[in-house]
Design a protein around this motif. Structure first.
Motif, PDB file in Angstrom:
ATOM      1  N   ILE A 113       0.853  -1.203   0.000  1.00 51.54           N
ATOM      2  CA  ILE A 113       0.000   0.000   0.000  1.00 51.54           C
ATOM      3  C   ILE A 113       0.886   1.250   0.000  1.00 51.54           C
ATOM      4  O   ILE A 113       0.661   2.192  -0.753  1.00 51.54           O
ATOM      5  CB  ILE A 113      -0.958  -0.019   1.225  1.00 51.54           C
ATOM      6  CG1 ILE A 113      -1.894  -1.234   1.132  1.00 51.54           C
ATOM      7  CG2 ILE A 113      -1.767   1.270   1.318  1.00 51.54           C
ATOM      8  CD1 ILE A 113      -2.696  -1.518   2.380  1.00 51.54           C
ATOM      9  N   LEU A 114       1.940   1.190   0.805  1.00 44.52           N
ATOM     10  CA  LEU A 114       2.875   2.322   0.878  1.00 44.52           C
ATOM     11  C   LEU A 114       3.556   2.535  -0.478  1.00 44.52           C
ATOM     12  O   LEU A 114       3.699   3.675  -0.948  1.00 44.52           O
ATOM     13  CB  LEU A 114       3.923   1.999   1.954  1.00 44.52           C
ATOM     14  CG  LEU A 114       4.784   3.141   2.445  1.00 44.52           C
ATOM     15  CD1 LEU A 114       3.960   4.160   3.205  1.00 44.52           C
ATOM     16  CD2 LEU A 114       5.897   2.608   3.344  1.00 44.52           C
ATOM     17  N   THR A 115       3.945   1.427  -1.121  1.00 43.01           N
ATOM     18  CA  THR A 115       4.605   1.520  -2.436  1.00 43.01           C
ATOM     19  C   THR A 115       3.648   2.094  -3.463  1.00 43.01           C
ATOM     20  O   THR A 115       4.032   2.923  -4.291  1.00 43.01           O
ATOM     21  CB  THR A 115       5.093   0.115  -2.875  1.00 43.01           C
ATOM     22  OG1 THR A 115       5.776  -0.488  -1.800  1.00 43.01           O
ATOM     23  CG2 THR A 115       6.000   0.185  -4.075  1.00 43.01           C
ATOM     24  N   LEU A 116       2.387   1.680  -3.392  1.00 38.26           N
ATOM     25  CA  LEU A 116       1.392   2.184  -4.340  1.00 38.26           C
ATOM     26  C   LEU A 116       1.186   3.688  -4.168  1.00 38.26           C
ATOM     27  O   LEU A 116       1.175   4.448  -5.148  1.00 38.26           O
ATOM     28  CB  LEU A 116       0.072   1.426  -4.147  1.00 38.26           C
ATOM     29  CG  LEU A 116      -1.068   1.823  -5.063  1.00 38.26           C
ATOM     30  CD1 LEU A 116      -0.761   1.466  -6.508  1.00 38.26           C
ATOM     31  CD2 LEU A 116      -2.361   1.130  -4.647  1.00 38.26           C
ATOM     32  N   PHE A 117       1.043   4.120  -2.903  1.00 40.09           N
ATOM     33  CA  PHE A 117       0.873   5.556  -2.644  1.00 40.09           C
ATOM     34  C   PHE A 117       2.107   6.338  -3.096  1.00 40.09           C
ATOM     35  O   PHE A 117       1.987   7.428  -3.645  1.00 40.09           O
ATOM     36  CB  PHE A 117       0.586   5.813  -1.161  1.00 40.09           C
ATOM     37  CG  PHE A 117      -0.822   5.443  -0.740  1.00 40.09           C
ATOM     38  CD1 PHE A 117      -1.896   5.612  -1.612  1.00 40.09           C
ATOM     39  CD2 PHE A 117      -1.078   4.924   0.515  1.00 40.09           C
ATOM     40  CE1 PHE A 117      -3.190   5.266  -1.234  1.00 40.09           C
ATOM     41  CE2 PHE A 117      -2.370   4.573   0.906  1.00 40.09           C
ATOM     42  CZ  PHE A 117      -3.427   4.753   0.018  1.00 40.09           C
ATOM     43  N   SER A 118       3.283   5.764  -2.871  1.00 40.94           N
ATOM     44  CA  SER A 118       4.521   6.443  -3.298  1.00 40.94           C
ATOM     45  C   SER A 118       4.522   6.596  -4.814  1.00 40.94           C
ATOM     46  O   SER A 118       4.892   7.643  -5.345  1.00 40.94           O
ATOM     47  CB  SER A 118       5.752   5.641  -2.906  1.00 40.94           C
ATOM     48  OG  SER A 118       5.692   5.261  -1.596  1.00 40.94           O
ATOM     49  N   ALA A 119       4.090   5.524  -5.516  1.00 41.75           N
ATOM     50  CA  ALA A 119       4.064   5.566  -6.986  1.00 41.75           C
ATOM     51  C   ALA A 119       3.080   6.630  -7.458  1.00 41.75           C
ATOM     52  O   ALA A 119       3.374   7.396  -8.382  1.00 41.75           O
ATOM     53  CB  ALA A 119       3.667   4.209  -7.534  1.00 41.75           C
TER      54      ALA A 119
END
Lengths: 395, 357
Positions: B222-228
């Motif tokens: 989820i964190l990676t998705l938000f960062s992307a």
């Protein structure tokens, strides 16, 4: 000198008994080279291309004259499998199946749909007639449905356009109007005639191999020696710090040199023509090995345990490798990524090794290829000395 | 059950190395891969190829023809004043290819440092050559194509299409390494031998270690998705339920793979070496970097065997950027979850059985 030799043999024998040392220094670069050559050698070549095209012929049959729609269908069949040099896999669907075909595109089961419209034959005949009368005409159009954000679909669309251009040229062009226009190509920076993928990737693998040896062998080993107090024990003997560290460095350099010739030999066995015995490439390789060894020692002195060394090297390794341009070409990057590339010693080392091994000219200047890794080496050495002054491990 | 979960959780959160691998490395890796692949695709918004062109005075009228051709074919033509400027553009990577046109020939210029990417460029060389030839000869074009773009899901940019692939690689790598490393460490420091004498179930122990990592990996995704979304300014139409399902099942499979790899070798280092090589093979043979259509047959076959290929397709589906049959999605998830659980259970049995010797 005697103590240097003793330490050197001790470290070398210890590495020879250590499976991990042998893996990272000898086996890993060879495995990487073989995998990369297997994966990328035939990628994108005409023999490996296979676009899935769905052809829908809605055109009503021509009552008189040529059936141009059929001509297009046959042309597509001729450049489709199982014909020789084919790059399409064509499936002919009924007019009722348009919805099904669109679904296939959406679900990535096909690359493009070519629809020959109902009035296609009439439109072509009308255009030919009007053109012969010298009047302006509207071209007959084939609808090509594609996905704009898919590289595969975009390429397939270009390939369809190219095929239609060829049909126009071969079928409709009067012979006197075809111009003899030669096609030439030139590859900038190419020093080797038609380098293979093995040629291209070998210099990069030698650099990556030396770097992984520094990260996964030198850094953990030195961290282990620090953690277990081995270094302190050494310094209770009459041996000097210089003797210990130079012997340690030379033993790893020896392994890296073995790795260099092993990778070079395997690459030649895979059909490459790289100049592994070029003096310039050997000297430059020794230079980058020294730099990478210092970086490895840096990590060992920065981290307090072997565990944190493993974590740090895992995080550092892949980004630096990917930003070296070994696996993928680097262009169209945002400025901040370009900055990372331009400070990455692996990028300069790869460029220089390609030139020295006779594969191609370096896109960066040779002075920069020397300067940037040298700066990394210099700062790493300073860092190690500073850490020693702070912690006083060698004194 | 509660005790072992609490103990392994405390051990997990104290382990900075694992936290670093699970949370930091996917984001770093996704960003780098994202930018590199977007660069190869010609931009972050549309698939395009930048081509610098030098036209001799005779062919100057071709400029307008090229501009109109470029609009429909995804080619971005940049006009330069002389051949040396053209070569500089190609050499500096400002354009991927150069074309110089004079009275008798058309010269295509490539950059050797682009390696295999030049194969991709050579595919469009023929198409450009024929268009030029036809235009110069004044051959009438009776048949032309009308490209119609098919919309699927949200209007995606190149980068938003690439990010799921990069995410899949980063998350799977982090999970496999994290569990392989943890179990190998337990094995190497003798903890498993000590646990063997307790009434603890083997499967339960490995499952409890995996569970924390699974939760962390889902949070990390989820964190990676938000960062992307933040860094690449991408907007996804995320279907959260299916997203969480596919991330959970594929992470379960990755943990299972990590667990089984740790049973193969006694030494932590050897396990890590083997894991690194296995992940490299999986990464390079998946269809994340190159589409299936330009792969040789043997590579396609291997790519279809790689879980990353399916994980990426499912991620794209859950992010609303491509479509997938629901039956296919369910089948993949059931397979991932079952295989993951079997691998975790089996590796628990094997790893404790090996301690008996």
């Amino acid at each position: 000198m005697k103590s240097v030799w003793k330490f050197f043999t001790v470290h070398l024998l210890s590495d020879a008994r250590n499976k991990r040392a042998l893996f990272w220094s000898l086996l890993f670069p060879v495995i990487l080279l073989v995998i990369l050559v297997a994966v990328f050698s035939n990628l994108g070549t005409t023999s490996s291309i296979n676009f899935k095209v769905i052809l829908i012929n809605e055109a009503s049959k021509s009552v008189r004259g040529t059936d141009y729609a059929k001509l297009v269908v046959n042309a597509f069949r001729n450049i489709s499998y199982p014909h020789k040099n084919a790059f399409f896999e064509t499936e002919l669907l009924n007019t009722k199946d348009v919805e099904k075909a669109v679904k296939e595109i959406r679900y990535s089961k096909a690359d493009v749909i070519v629809v020959i419209p109902k009035d296609f034959n009439k439109a072509v005949m009308r255009s030919i007639f009007l053109q012969k009368l010298g009047l302006s005409f509207v071209k007959a159009k084939l609808k090509v449905l594609y996905l704009p954000n898919s590289a595969s679909s975009r390429l397939a669309c270009d390939a369809v356009e190219s095929s239609i251009n060829e049909i126009n040229e071969r079928v409709f062009s009067p012979k006197d109007r075809v111009v003899d226009f030669s096609l030439k190509s030139e590859t900038l920076g190419e020093t080797m005639k038609s380098p293979t993928y093995a040629d291209f990737v070998t210099p990069g693998i030698t650099v990556i191999g030396a770097f992984t040896t520094a990260l996964f062998l030198i850094a953990p080993k030195m961290a282990f020696m620090r953690q277990r107090g081995v270094i302190k024990k050494y310094f209770s003997t009459p041996a000097s710090a210089l003797a210990l560290f130079s012997a340690f460095g030379f033993s790893k350099l020896f392994l890296m040199m073995c790795q260099y010739f092993l990778v070079g030999s395997i690459s030649i066995a895979l059909g490459s023509c790289v100049h592994i015995f070029s003096l310039a490439s050997i000297i430059y390789y020794i230079f980058i090995c020294v730099v990478f060894t210092l970086i490895g020692l840096d990590i060992a002195f920065f981290s307090s345990t072997t565990t944190s060394v493993t974590a740090l090297t895992s995080v550092v390794n892949l980004p630096m490798e990917f930003l070296a341009g070994v696996y993928f070409p680097l262009f169209n990057l945002p400025w901040y990524m370009n900055v990372l590339v331009k400070v990455n010693p692996l990028w300069y080392a790869t460029n220089a090794m390609r030139q020295f091994m006779g594969v191609g000219l370096s896109p960066s200047s040779m002075s920069m290829n020397m300067l940037v890794p040298a700066l990394w080496g210099g700062f790493s050495a300073l860092f190690i000395l500073a850490m020693n002054m702070l912690k006083g491990e060698w004194t | 059950m509660k005790t072992i979960l609490t103990k392994t959780f405390l051990a997990y959160i104290r382990d900075k190395r694992t936290t670093l691998i699970v949370f930091l490395s996917p984001i770093t890796f996704m960003l780098i891969l994202g930018f590199i692949i977007a660069g190869i695709s010609g931009g972050t918004h549309q698939v395009s190829v930048k081509i610098s062109v030098f036209l001799s005075r005779r062919y100057e009228p071709l400029k307008n023809f090229l501009k109109s051709e470029g609009k429909t074919s995804g080619l971005n033509f940049i006009f330069v004043n002389n051949v040396s400027e053209l070569k500089k553009y190609v050499n500096d990577g400002k354009s991927q290819m150069g074309i110089s046109l004079n009275s008798s020939s058309m010269l295509f210029i490539y950059n050797q440092s682009f390696g295999q990417y030049n194969n991709y460029l050579r595919l469009i060389e023929k198409s450009i050559y024929h268009s030029f030839k036809k235009f110069i000869a004044g051959v009438p074009t009776y048949i032309s194509i009308e490209p119609v773009s098919v919309q699927r899901g949200v209007n995606v940019t190149v980068i938003s299409f690439i990010v799921p692939g990069a995410m899949a690689i980063a998350l799977m790598t982090a999970c496999v390494i994290s569990l392989a490393l943890a179990l190998s460490n337990y094995r190497a420091n003798g903890s498993l031998r000590l646990l063997k004498v307790t009434p603890l179930s083997e499967g339960m122990f490995v499952f409890s270690i995996s569970l924390h990592r699974l939760v962390a990996a889902v949070l990390s995704s989820i964190l990676t998705l938000f960062s992307a979304e933040w860094i690449f300014s991408s907007v996804y139409n995320v279907h959260w339920i299916t997203f969480l399902i596919i991330v959970s099942t594929s992470m379960l499979l990755s943990l299972g793979m990590g667990a089984i790899l740790s049973t193969a070798f006694r030494n932590v280092g050897t396990t890590m070496n083997f894991t690194t090589v296995s992940l490299t093979v999986m990464m390079l043979f998946s269809n994340v970097f190159y589409p299936f259509s330009i792969m040789p047959a043997y590579m396609k076959f291997i790519a279809y065997l790689m879980p990353i290929t399916y994980f990426t397709s499912c991620l794209r589906f859950t992010l609303g950027i491509s479509q997938m049959y629901l039956g296919e999605f369910i089948k993949i998830n059931v397979f991932f979850a079952t295989a993951g659980l079997i691998l975790i259970y089996a590796s628990g049995k094997i790893i404790f059985h090996l301690e008996r010797r």
